[in-house]
Every structure is written in structure tokens, then in C-alpha cells.
Write a protein that holds these residues in place. Structure first.
Motif, short mmCIF file in Angstrom:
data_model
loop_
_atom_site.label_atom_id
_atom_site.label_comp_id
_atom_site.label_asym_id
_atom_site.label_seq_id
_atom_site.Cartn_x
_atom_site.Cartn_y
_atom_site.Cartn_z
N PRO A 71 10.61 7.13 2.55
CA PRO A 71 10.53 5.67 2.60
C PRO A 71 9.41 5.12 1.72
O PRO A 71 8.50 5.85 1.34
CB PRO A 71 10.21 5.41 4.08
CG PRO A 71 9.35 6.57 4.47
CD PRO A 71 9.90 7.75 3.70
N HIS A 72 9.52 3.83 1.42
CA HIS A 72 8.51 3.16 0.61
C HIS A 72 8.18 1.80 1.22
O HIS A 72 8.98 1.23 1.97
CB HIS A 72 9.01 2.93 -0.82
CG HIS A 72 9.41 4.20 -1.53
ND1 HIS A 72 8.50 5.16 -1.87
CD2 HIS A 72 10.61 4.63 -1.97
CE1 HIS A 72 9.14 6.15 -2.50
NE2 HIS A 72 10.42 5.85 -2.56
N CYS A 121 2.21 1.76 -2.54
CA CYS A 121 3.08 2.22 -1.46
C CYS A 121 2.19 3.05 -0.55
O CYS A 121 1.58 4.02 -1.01
CB CYS A 121 4.23 3.03 -2.02
SG CYS A 121 5.19 3.88 -0.75
N HIS A 124 2.58 6.88 -0.35
CA HIS A 124 2.57 7.58 -1.64
C HIS A 124 1.46 7.11 -2.58
O HIS A 124 1.49 7.40 -3.77
CB HIS A 124 3.94 7.42 -2.32
CG HIS A 124 5.07 7.92 -1.47
ND1 HIS A 124 6.17 7.15 -1.16
CD2 HIS A 124 5.24 9.12 -0.84
CE1 HIS A 124 6.98 7.86 -0.38
NE2 HIS A 124 6.44 9.04 -0.16
N MET A 129 1.59 6.12 -6.58
CA MET A 129 2.63 5.10 -6.53
C MET A 129 1.98 3.73 -6.34
O MET A 129 1.82 3.22 -5.23
CB MET A 129 3.62 5.39 -5.40
CG MET A 129 4.87 4.53 -5.47
SD MET A 129 6.16 5.14 -4.38
CE MET A 129 7.36 3.81 -4.57
CU CU Z 1 6.53 5.27 -1.61
#
Ligand code: CU
Length: 137
Positions: A71-72, A121, A124, A129
Motif C-alpha cells: 500500500p501507499h 509515502c 516507503h 519514495m
Molecule cells: Cu509507498
């Protein structure tokens, strides 16, 4: 009589053409056309926002689409937005983690100060990210 009918037909054709051209001008020249920019979250380049930087104007919309490796989410970094305003950072952020196939949008507020708005994110961030929305004056 044949000539009059022909001229009338040609004139009405010309009138129709002019009306179509003028009408299409009004259709395409929508007022102050707000744009929507799409950012893919996770691509075959890995854990990235693609494009990494989007330049927008107030009133434009950024649409984030979940791609690979979900997921993000999108969290605006309070220390990396123009006013360091936590309430603004929170209102821009989409902290809910989204799974594959999902998308969400942010319309840049009309009163958003111009400048760089960096975001990441959350799961991440350590993998790099990160992205940026540049609000142009
Ligand atoms: Cu992400």
C-alpha cells in the motif's frame, strides 16, 4: 430560380459552418481551465512517485493512483511546505494506506501559498519514495 436555390443552400451551409466553429470555440475555451495531474505510486521503476515533481496552480488537482508494491499513502512534510503550517500539511495529506487499484485526489486550495510542498509515502519513505508538488504563483 435554380441559381437562387443554389446560393441559398451555399449560404446556409456557410452559416452552419460558422456556427459550428464559433460554438466549438466556446466548448474548448473553458474558463481558467483547471488541470488534473496524475501521479503513479509505485511503477516498474520501484518505490517511486512518478512523476516525482508536479508543478500546479491553485485550483488544479493532483490525482495519485496506486500502482505497484502497495500500500501507499501521501503525507505532506510539515517542515517542507511553505508556511510550516501543520494544519495545512494535515489537510493536504492522505494518510490512509491505499491498496492496488485505488486512487485519491487533492485539489490545491485557492489560497495555498506558492512554493514547494514535499511529501512522502509513510511505509516507503526510507526506500526513497518521496515527491513534490510545486505550487506556482
Ligand atoms: Cu509507498
Amino acid at each position: 430560380m435554380k441559381l437562387v436555390a443554389s446560393v441559398t443552400r451555399r449560404l446556409s451551409l456557410l452559416l452552419c459552418t460558422v456556427l459550428l466553429v464559433v460554438g466549438s470555440f466556446f466548448l474548448t475555451a473553458s474558463p481558467a481551465s483547471a488541470e488534473t495531474y496524475t501521479v503513479k505510486m509505485g511503477t516498474n521503476k520501484g518505490l517511486v512517485f512518478d512523476p516525482k515533481v508536479v508543478t500546479v496552480k491553485p485550483g488544479d488537482t493532483v490525482k495519485w493512483e496506486v500502482g505497484n508494491l502497495p500500500p501507499h499513502n501521501v503525507v505532506f512534510d510539515v517542515s517542507k511546505i511553505p508556511t510550516q503550517d501543520k494544519a495545512l500539511a494535515d489537510s493536504l495529506s492522505h494518510k490512509k494506506l491505499e491498496s492496488g487499484g485505488k486512487s485519491f485526489e487533492l485539489t490545491i486550495p485557492a489560497d495555498a501559498p506558492a512554493g514547494d510542498y514535499s511529501y512522502f509515502c509513510l511505509p516507503h519513505r526510507g526506500a526513497g519514495m518521496v515527491g513534490k508538488v510545486v505550487v506556482a504563483a
